[in-house]
Design a protein around this motif. Structure first.
Motif, PDB file in Angstrom:
ATOM      1  N   MET A 113       0.871  -1.176  -0.104  1.00  0.00           N
ATOM      2  CA  MET A 113       0.007  -0.175  -0.079  1.00  0.00           C
ATOM      3  C   MET A 113       0.766   1.098   0.129  1.00  0.00           C
ATOM      4  N   SER A 114       0.553   2.261  -0.922  1.00  0.00           N
ATOM      5  CA  SER A 114       1.409   3.399  -0.929  1.00  0.00           C
ATOM      6  C   SER A 114       0.540   4.571  -0.947  1.00  0.00           C
ATOM      7  N   ALA A 115       0.665   5.674  -0.252  1.00  0.00           N
ATOM      8  CA  ALA A 115      -0.405   6.968  -0.208  1.00  0.00           C
ATOM      9  C   ALA A 115       0.389   7.970  -0.809  1.00  0.00           C
ATOM     10  N   GLU A 168      -4.411   6.251  -1.828  1.00  0.00           N
ATOM     11  CA  GLU A 168      -3.653   5.156  -1.792  1.00  0.00           C
ATOM     12  C   GLU A 168      -3.699   4.352  -2.993  1.00  0.00           C
ATOM     13  N   ARG A 169      -2.616   3.847  -3.386  1.00  0.00           N
ATOM     14  CA  ARG A 169      -2.487   3.043  -4.401  1.00  0.00           C
ATOM     15  C   ARG A 169      -1.928   1.624  -4.085  1.00  0.00           C
ATOM     16  N   GLU A 225      -9.405   3.770   5.157  1.00  0.00           N
ATOM     17  CA  GLU A 225      -8.569   2.669   5.582  1.00  0.00           C
ATOM     18  C   GLU A 225      -9.328   1.350   5.498  1.00  0.00           C
ATOM     19  N   SER A 245      -9.307   0.318   1.877  1.00  0.00           N
ATOM     20  CA  SER A 245      -7.588  -0.033   1.359  1.00  0.00           C
ATOM     21  C   SER A 245      -7.376  -1.218   1.936  1.00  0.00           C
ATOM     22  N   GLN A 305      -6.335  -4.611  -0.262  1.00  0.00           N
ATOM     23  CA  GLN A 305      -4.930  -5.120  -0.203  1.00  0.00           C
ATOM     24  C   GLN A 305      -5.269  -6.547   0.033  1.00  0.00           C
TER      25      GLN A 305
END
Ligand SMILES: NC(=O)c1ccc[n+]([C@@H]2O[C@H](COP(=O)([O-])OP(=O)(O)OC[C@H]3O[C@@H](n4cnc5c(N)ncnc54)[C@H](O)[C@@H]3O)[C@@H](O)[C@H]2O)c1
Length: 369
Positions: A1-3, A9-10, A222, A225, A229
């Motif tokens: 996960m990256s913000a 988020e991606r 969250e 996300s 994930q």
């Protein structure tokens, strides 16, 4: 996960053709334009009637980027997932001279993204696809993983293919127009991800069930996300739902679904999917407990977290024979052997095949109200 710095988020879904799922609020414009292939001169937006205004807004944004936009309105929900509607979409694409360089956007709930994915996979043997899911279930489940499909007289979702999108854009703002009951039942899939893989999801829902039920709440990005994930990790490891793997693979996503699908069938699809799998998860937990795998505390936690957001946790007594018949019709049942995803603990799933009928009945009695 990256913000990203704007809070988006991606999450990357691994595979032969990896793609990102972007999650954020009010991100449709920016991302749809950024994700559209340079070479696309035409873009088709497939959407249901409920989203006519939002589709028009999207059309204007994409038109601003210099592309010709074709709007394809399809019937609502399951009524879109037919060969007749797919044929209608193909004919519109044909009239528009849609080429392999052009792009289809699936804009709607899971029924629309399933249809749009199928049309994109089959037109000219595959054109680029961007999925823009607008229900919670579609964001955390249907639009992620590359499964596309339609319903036929042979049954639901029996015709389709695996076709990864170029990108999935989950704009949480779209959730705010959802009927709240549909949003809450979508949360059943999020909670499922908590039980099979990510217990922080359970902590977040338990900390504030009211927030989890509010699509505008701060906790929602969250929750979405984390659930995405979980799905991305599972499908990245098992792209095509392979049978006979050593590990569980995509089948883990079926937690609560074996009984859940049977309930949907017995109730003639009048129950919302999330409600049926909510009961199905309590059943799977009871079964795990009765098979000597799972502590009763975790079973109790299922009831507590699901009922805290208003999901059902019981089913009427006396209907086990009908339910077993329904389970046997499930396409995932193998050679008449009943098969369940069970838990040893939270985030420790396993398969239970051919359980003794006494423990199945005991688990059913424990959930019958
Ligand atoms: N491909 C997969 O891996 C996968 C996984 C799970 C489910 N599915 C499929 O997903 C479908 C169910 O998805 P769903 O629950 O999203 O149902 P849906 O697509 O039928 O949408 C439910 C309803 O919500 C409306 N809607 C959609 N977005 C809205 C919004 N933002 N505001 C207001 N209304 C909105 C729709 O028009 C529809 O009436 C089923 O067809 C199922 O088979 C596919």
């Amino acid at each position: 996960m990256s913000a990203a710095s704007n809070g988006t988020e991606r999450i990357t879904v691994r595979g032969e053709a990896p793609y990102d799922v972007a999650i954020g609020r009010d991100i449709i414009d920016e991302l749809v334009r950024a994700e559209l292939p340079e070479a696309a001169t035409r873009v088709a937006i497939i959407h249901p009637p409920t989203l006519v205004q939002q589709a028009e807004d999207l059309r204007l944004r994409v038109t601003d980027s210099g592309r010709a936009v074709i709007i394809i309105e399809v019937p609502d929900g399951e009524r879109a997932k037919t060969t007749a509607v797919a044929d209608y979409c193909w004919s519109v694409l044909g009239e528009a001279g849609f080429t392999r360089l052009d792009t289809i956007i699936g804009f709607g709930g899971g029924a629309t993204t399933d249809l749009a994915g199928f049309v994109a996979a089959t037109w000219l043997r595959g054109v680029p696809l961007i999925q823009v899911p607008t229900t919670l279930l579609a964001m955390v489940d249907a639009a992620v993983g590359g499964k596309t499909g339609i319903n036929t007289t042979a049954g639901k979702n029996l015709v389709g293919c695996f076709y990864p999108p170029k990108a999935v854009i989950c704009d949480l703002l779209t959730l705010e127009s959802m009927p709240i009951a549909d949003y809450i039942t979508g949360m059943a899939e999020v909670i499922k991800c908590g039980f099979i893989s990510d217990p922080i999801i359970l902590d977040l829902v338990e900390a504030s069930p009211a927030q989890a039920c509010d699509p505008t709440a701060d906790v929602v990005p969250e929750l979405v996300s984390r659930a995405v994930q979980v799905k991305a990790d599972v499908v990245g490891d098992d792209l095509k739902e392979s049978v006979g793997r050593a590990s569980i693979g995509r089948e883990v996503l079926n937690y609560g679904h074996t009984l859940g699908h049977a309930i949907e069938r017995v109730e003639n699809y009048s129950w919302r999917h999330g409600s049926a799998i909510s009961v199905g998860m309590v059943f799977a937990a009871e079964l795990s407990h009765r098979a000597g795998l799972l502590s009763f505390d975790v079973v109790a936690r299922h009831r507590a977290v699901l009922s805290a957001i208003g999901l059902p946790i019981a089913y009427p007594a006396g209907r086990w024979p009908e339910l077993v018949a329904g389970i046997k019709l499930d396409k995932k049942t193998r050679a008449d052997l009943l098969r369940f995803v069970v838990l040893h603990d939270i985030a420790a799933p396993a398969i239970l095949e051919g359980p003794d009928s006494a423990i199945l009945v005991a688990a059913y009695e424990a959930i019958s109200g």
